[in-house]
Design an enzyme around this catalytic site. Structure first.
Site, PDB file in Angstrom:
ATOM      1  CG  ASP A  86       4.881  -0.511  -4.297  1.00 35.31           C
ATOM      2  OD1 ASP A  86       4.997   0.359  -5.176  1.00 35.31           O
ATOM      3  OD2 ASP A  86       4.623  -0.251  -3.112  1.00 35.31           O
ATOM      4  CB  CYS A 108       2.950   5.479  -5.721  1.00 34.06           C
ATOM      5  SG  CYS A 108       1.838   6.674  -4.933  1.00 34.06           S
ATOM      6  CG  HIS A 157       2.097   3.700  -1.570  1.00 37.61           C
ATOM      7  ND1 HIS A 157       2.943   4.175  -2.543  1.00 37.61           N
ATOM      8  CD2 HIS A 157       2.299   2.346  -1.540  1.00 37.61           C
ATOM      9  CE1 HIS A 157       3.637   3.187  -3.065  1.00 37.61           C
ATOM     10  NE2 HIS A 157       3.266   2.066  -2.477  1.00 37.61           N
TER      11      HIS A 157
END
Length: 265
Positions: A129, A81, A118
């Site tokens: 995302d 991420c 995250h």
């Protein structure tokens, strides 16, 4: 949190923008901003894998924008991420979007995990995302409590009284984002922890995954290739390193000179 609050993001130059768009096959963008975000997220998920191979190759992860560009665009790799959403933030900023980096905790068997576990992006009222592995194919509207059908499930975004954001998939909580805008260096300590701390789930086993053109998921977990599309799931065990390296190349476009080795498995 006001949608006008944005993070300080390092932009890309014009040649980098062109190379990045070519990397994900998005050379001709729609004129509408929301359509552009949808196109970019889908293409990104289908071309740029979620993967932790660098850790299992014994190489450090850098969150500098230049290093991320060299790895993901020039080197045609993926990342997790901090890397994927971190570099995408620079692309979107360069394209004129207002981008806010948000940190949050991931829900697991023991409940909500720690902050900075995250990184996701708030972009002009949309939650973008490309770094969660199994997530929505398209951006999610920042519209609290409304079910949002997506090829990868039904998602709900709930804004909590304090401004934090809960994201659920098919009724199951996925992660909670804090409302405070962050910068990419804020995630550096947790990124280092994920690489080096025994017990980090990213150290347990090499994993590489991407969305398919039919919105299924293809994943290489250690030596097992898993293909899931709709209700169908197929697993293939790769018997040697030659088959493993070929699978990385053929299914994910990743060319390695040696196989990643599990650290804490």
């Amino acid at each position: 949190m006001s949608e006008r609050e944005t993070s300080e993001v390092e932009p890309l130059d014009d040649p980098q923008v062109s190379a990045y768009l070519a990397r994900i096959g998005a050379s001709n963008l729609p004129e509408d901003g929301a359509a552009t975000l949808r196109d970019l997220q889908r293409r990104h998920l289908q071309t740029t894998p979620f993967e932790n191979l660098t850790i299992h190759l014994g190489e450090p992860i850098s969150l500098s924008v230049g290093d991320l560009f060299d790895k993901i665009v020039t080197g045609r790799r993926g990342g997790f991420c901090y890397e994927l959403n971190g570099l995408l933030a620079s692309l979107l900023t360069s394209l004129g979007f207002g981008v806010t980096l948000l940190g949050g905790g991931v829900y697991g068997p023991r409940g909500l995990g720690p902050p900075f576990d995250h990184l996701a992006l708030l972009v002009d009222g949309w939650l973008v995302d490309v770094g969660f592995g199994r997530h929505s194919a398209y951006p999610l509207r920042l519209e609290s409590g409304v079910e949002q059908p997506d090829p990868c499930g039904t998602f709900t975004v709930n804004t909590l009284p304090g401004g934090d954001i809960d994201v659920s998939r098919d009724g199951a909580p996925q992660y909670r984002l804090e409302s405070r805008p962050r910068t990419l260096p804020d995630f550096g300590p947790t990124c280092w922890w994920q690489q080096t701390r025994p017990g980090s789930h990213f150290r347990k086993s090499p994993v590489c995954s991407r969305l398919t053109t039919t919105f299924g998921l293809i994943t290489l977990a250690d030596h097992t290739l898993i293909s899931s599309d709709g209700g169908d799931r197929k697993e293939t065990v790769l018997v040697d390193d030659e088959e493993l390296l070929a699978a990385y190349r053929d299914h994910f476009g990743i060319v390695l000179d040696r196989p990643p080795v599990p650290l804490d498995g």
